[in-house]
Structures are given as C-alpha cells and as structure tokens.
Scaffold this motif. Structure first.
Motif, PDB file in Angstrom:
ATOM      1  N   VAL A 109      41.303  49.724  43.094  1.00 31.59           N
ATOM      2  CA  VAL A 109      42.027  49.694  44.375  1.00 31.59           C
ATOM      3  C   VAL A 109      41.691  48.425  45.142  1.00 31.59           C
ATOM      4  O   VAL A 109      42.562  47.765  45.722  1.00 31.59           O
ATOM      5  CB  VAL A 109      41.685  50.951  45.216  1.00 31.59           C
ATOM      6  CG1 VAL A 109      42.263  50.824  46.627  1.00 31.59           C
ATOM      7  CG2 VAL A 109      42.230  52.201  44.537  1.00 31.59           C
ATOM      8  N   GLU A 110      40.396  48.059  45.128  1.00 33.04           N
ATOM      9  CA  GLU A 110      39.987  46.861  45.856  1.00 33.04           C
ATOM     10  C   GLU A 110      40.615  45.610  45.242  1.00 33.04           C
ATOM     11  O   GLU A 110      41.094  44.724  45.967  1.00 33.04           O
ATOM     12  CB  GLU A 110      38.461  46.754  45.852  1.00 33.04           C
ATOM     13  CG  GLU A 110      37.944  45.581  46.674  1.00 33.04           C
ATOM     14  CD  GLU A 110      36.426  45.538  46.685  1.00 33.04           C
ATOM     15  OE1 GLU A 110      35.873  44.642  47.336  1.00 33.04           O
ATOM     16  OE2 GLU A 110      35.813  46.417  46.028  1.00 33.04           O
ATOM     17  N   ARG A 111      40.618  45.533  43.915  1.00 37.72           N
ATOM     18  CA  ARG A 111      41.221  44.365  43.263  1.00 37.72           C
ATOM     19  C   ARG A 111      42.719  44.293  43.551  1.00 37.72           C
ATOM     20  O   ARG A 111      43.267  43.213  43.781  1.00 37.72           O
ATOM     21  CB  ARG A 111      40.975  44.450  41.753  1.00 37.72           C
ATOM     22  CG  ARG A 111      39.526  44.133  41.348  1.00 37.72           C
ATOM     23  CD  ARG A 111      39.434  43.863  39.847  1.00 37.72           C
ATOM     24  NE  ARG A 111      39.829  45.026  39.061  1.00 37.72           N
ATOM     25  CZ  ARG A 111      38.986  45.983  38.667  1.00 37.72           C
ATOM     26  NH1 ARG A 111      37.692  45.898  38.987  1.00 37.72           N
ATOM     27  NH2 ARG A 111      39.412  46.996  37.943  1.00 37.72           N
ATOM     28  N   ALA A 123      44.181  45.500  46.198  1.00 30.46           N
ATOM     29  CA  ALA A 123      44.363  45.153  47.607  1.00 30.46           C
ATOM     30  C   ALA A 123      44.245  43.649  47.823  1.00 30.46           C
ATOM     31  O   ALA A 123      44.985  43.059  48.617  1.00 30.46           O
ATOM     32  CB  ALA A 123      43.332  45.899  48.458  1.00 30.46           C
ATOM     33  N   TRP A 124      43.314  42.987  47.085  1.00 33.19           N
ATOM     34  CA  TRP A 124      43.148  41.562  47.249  1.00 33.19           C
ATOM     35  C   TRP A 124      44.342  40.784  46.721  1.00 33.19           C
ATOM     36  O   TRP A 124      44.536  39.613  47.082  1.00 33.19           O
ATOM     37  CB  TRP A 124      41.875  41.094  46.525  1.00 33.19           C
ATOM     38  CG  TRP A 124      40.613  41.390  47.305  1.00 33.19           C
ATOM     39  CD1 TRP A 124      39.652  42.290  47.017  1.00 33.19           C
ATOM     40  CD2 TRP A 124      40.218  40.762  48.511  1.00 33.19           C
ATOM     41  NE1 TRP A 124      38.674  42.292  47.970  1.00 33.19           N
ATOM     42  CE2 TRP A 124      38.993  41.329  48.920  1.00 33.19           C
ATOM     43  CE3 TRP A 124      40.778  39.758  49.325  1.00 33.19           C
ATOM     44  CZ2 TRP A 124      38.329  40.970  50.071  1.00 33.19           C
ATOM     45  CZ3 TRP A 124      40.099  39.386  50.477  1.00 33.19           C
ATOM     46  CH2 TRP A 124      38.881  39.991  50.844  1.00 33.19           C
ATOM     47  N   GLN A 125      45.140  41.417  45.870  1.00 34.79           N
ATOM     48  CA  GLN A 125      46.310  40.735  45.322  1.00 34.79           C
ATOM     49  C   GLN A 125      47.509  40.785  46.268  1.00 34.79           C
ATOM     50  O   GLN A 125      48.513  40.118  46.024  1.00 34.79           O
ATOM     51  CB  GLN A 125      46.686  41.361  43.982  1.00 34.79           C
ATOM     52  CG  GLN A 125      45.629  41.143  42.897  1.00 34.79           C
ATOM     53  CD  GLN A 125      45.954  41.865  41.613  1.00 34.79           C
ATOM     54  OE1 GLN A 125      47.013  42.481  41.513  1.00 34.79           O
ATOM     55  NE2 GLN A 125      45.062  41.770  40.630  1.00 34.79           N
ATOM     56  N   VAL A 126      47.424  41.609  47.332  1.00 36.13           N
ATOM     57  CA  VAL A 126      48.528  41.668  48.297  1.00 36.13           C
ATOM     58  C   VAL A 126      48.576  40.356  49.067  1.00 36.13           C
ATOM     59  O   VAL A 126      47.558  39.935  49.644  1.00 36.13           O
ATOM     60  CB  VAL A 126      48.335  42.862  49.255  1.00 36.13           C
ATOM     61  CG1 VAL A 126      49.433  42.872  50.306  1.00 36.13           C
ATOM     62  CG2 VAL A 126      48.323  44.161  48.469  1.00 36.13           C
ATOM     63  N   PRO A 127      49.748  39.664  49.094  1.00 32.72           N
ATOM     64  CA  PRO A 127      49.821  38.344  49.744  1.00 32.72           C
ATOM     65  C   PRO A 127      49.865  38.459  51.263  1.00 32.72           C
ATOM     66  O   PRO A 127      50.841  38.107  51.913  1.00 32.72           O
ATOM     67  CB  PRO A 127      51.118  37.765  49.186  1.00 32.72           C
ATOM     68  CG  PRO A 127      51.969  38.970  48.908  1.00 32.72           C
ATOM     69  CD  PRO A 127      51.028  40.038  48.456  1.00 32.72           C
ATOM     70  N   LEU A 128      48.809  39.049  51.872  1.00 28.26           N
ATOM     71  CA  LEU A 128      48.733  39.177  53.324  1.00 28.26           C
ATOM     72  C   LEU A 128      47.323  38.820  53.753  1.00 28.26           C
ATOM     73  O   LEU A 128      46.359  39.052  53.021  1.00 28.26           O
ATOM     74  CB  LEU A 128      49.039  40.615  53.766  1.00 28.26           C
ATOM     75  CG  LEU A 128      50.493  41.095  53.685  1.00 28.26           C
ATOM     76  CD1 LEU A 128      50.561  42.585  54.003  1.00 28.26           C
ATOM     77  CD2 LEU A 128      51.371  40.326  54.652  1.00 28.26           C
ATOM     78  N   VAL A 142      46.691  56.324  52.019  1.00 30.60           N
ATOM     79  CA  VAL A 142      46.491  55.040  52.696  1.00 30.60           C
ATOM     80  C   VAL A 142      45.061  54.920  53.209  1.00 30.60           C
ATOM     81  O   VAL A 142      44.417  53.865  53.083  1.00 30.60           O
ATOM     82  CB  VAL A 142      47.499  54.898  53.840  1.00 30.60           C
ATOM     83  CG1 VAL A 142      47.139  53.699  54.722  1.00 30.60           C
ATOM     84  CG2 VAL A 142      48.902  54.729  53.289  1.00 30.60           C
ATOM     85  N   LEU A 143      44.542  56.003  53.777  1.00 28.26           N
ATOM     86  CA  LEU A 143      43.160  55.974  54.275  1.00 28.26           C
ATOM     87  C   LEU A 143      42.168  55.744  53.147  1.00 28.26           C
ATOM     88  O   LEU A 143      41.176  55.011  53.310  1.00 28.26           O
ATOM     89  CB  LEU A 143      42.846  57.274  55.011  1.00 28.26           C
ATOM     90  CG  LEU A 143      43.557  57.473  56.361  1.00 28.26           C
ATOM     91  CD1 LEU A 143      43.249  58.838  56.943  1.00 28.26           C
ATOM     92  CD2 LEU A 143      43.131  56.382  57.339  1.00 28.26           C
ATOM     93  N   VAL A 144      42.393  56.404  52.011  1.00 30.90           N
ATOM     94  CA  VAL A 144      41.513  56.201  50.857  1.00 30.90           C
ATOM     95  C   VAL A 144      41.570  54.754  50.408  1.00 30.90           C
ATOM     96  O   VAL A 144      40.535  54.144  50.097  1.00 30.90           O
ATOM     97  CB  VAL A 144      41.914  57.161  49.713  1.00 30.90           C
ATOM     98  CG1 VAL A 144      41.133  56.827  48.449  1.00 30.90           C
ATOM     99  CG2 VAL A 144      41.654  58.592  50.129  1.00 30.90           C
TER     100      VAL A 144
END
Length: 208
Positions: free
Chosen positions: A5-7, A9-14, A206-208
C-alpha cells in the motif's frame, strides 16, 4: 500488505500533503454521507414503528377489549333473564362495569383510528347503546313476568353475534394488517442501506 500500500501510495503523482488532504476529504465525505443515510433510515423506522403501534397495535388491542367486555356483559344479561330479571347486586355491578369498560375501550379505539375506520367505530358505538337499551327492556318485562322479555334479550344477543362482534373482528384484523405492513417496511429502501454500507466500507479502506 502495508508495504505494498505504501509503495502504491508513493506512485500517486500528487504531493504528499495534497494526497493526505484528498484522502481525508474522501473519508470524511464518505462517513458523513453514510451517517446521514443511516440517521434517515433510523428516523424513518422510528416513525413507522410509532404509526404501527398507534394505528395498528393500539387499535387492535382496544377493539379486542371492547369485544371481550361486550361478551362478558352479554353472558351476565343472559343469566339475569334465567333468574327472571332479578339479579344480585354483584351481578348488576359486573354488567355495568363490563359496559363501562367496553365503552372506554371503544373511545381508545376511536382516538387512534384512521378516518376510514370512522364508520366501523360509529357502528360499534351505536350498537353498544342499542344493546344496553334492549337488555334494560328485557329486564323490565321479565320482572313483570311478560314473555316478551326473552324476545328483547334474543334481539340484543343476535345483534351482538351478527353485527357487533363481526365488525369488531374486522377492525381488529385491519389493525393487525397495519402492523404487518409496517413491519415489512422497517429497514428502509434496500438501495439506500446498500449505499450507506458501501460508503462506510470505502471510508474504512481509505483510512487503512
């Protein structure tokens, strides 16, 4: 799982702050909408249950009490005729109390009845008054030794069995049907309940 999940999330271009803000807004909105839908369903169910209790359960209960006390009064009146129109003080008091309780039950039924129940309530009320008058006439003639006293009581008892009891039973069944219909509607529309559950699950994800 959390590492993936963390990896992802880091790929989201924001930017990180915007990402967290977006997630917070999505979660808050999902929780808010889910709570509003759940609250609406709860209030709707509460109103439905109140209507079922007032216009269904209370109506059926009051009409049943009317029928029960009327039957008891009729049994006492029949025993009085057998005694030649001369009843004991206890018997007379029991008859009067049954008529009083039947009238009170009918009053309670009238307070919770719907407009379409008006004719039935009126028929039961007028029938109770007419029945009491016939029984008093029967008592008076029986005390004088006139056979017509039995005829008056027969008319009164026929009116109870052929008119008042069927009307009371029909009104009782209508109250029971209203309770059944209300029970079938408790829970709210399936689509809204499903939306609330989906939004709540989405907020948790989303919270998780």
């Amino acid at each position: 799982l959390l590492d993936r999940v963390e990896r992802a999330a880091w790929q989201v271009p924001l930017p990180t702050r915007r990402l967290y803000l977006t997630l917070a807004i999505v979660a808050a909105a999902a929780l808010a909408v889910s709570g509003l839908i759940a609250g609406w369903v709860v209030n709707r169910n509460a109103d439905t249950i109140d209507d079922a209790r007032e216009q269904g359960l209370e109506l059926a209960t009051a009409v049943t009490e009317y029928r029960t006390h009327l039957a008891s009064a009729d049994a006492t009146a029949a025993a009085t005729l057998i005694a030649g129109g001369l009843e004991s003080t206890e018997s007379r008091a029991r008859y009067d109390e049954d008529l009083l309780q039947a009238s009170a039950a009918l009053t309670r039924a009238g307070l919770v009845a719907r407009p379409e129940d008006g004719d039935s309530i009126e028929d039961l009320s007028e029938g109770l008054v007419e029945y009491a008058g016939l029984v008093e006439s029967s008592r008076a003639y029986s005390r004088l030794g006139y056979p017509v006293g039995a005829a008056y009581l027969n008319v009164a008892r026929d009116m109870v069995n052929d008119e008042l009891v069927p009307t009371a039973d029909q009104l009782r069944r209508e109250g029971e049907r209203r309770m059944a219909r209300a029970a079938n509607t408790v829970g709210g529309p399936l689509s809204l309940s499903l939306v609330a559950v989906v939004l709540l699950v989405a907020a948790v994800i989303v919270l998780v």
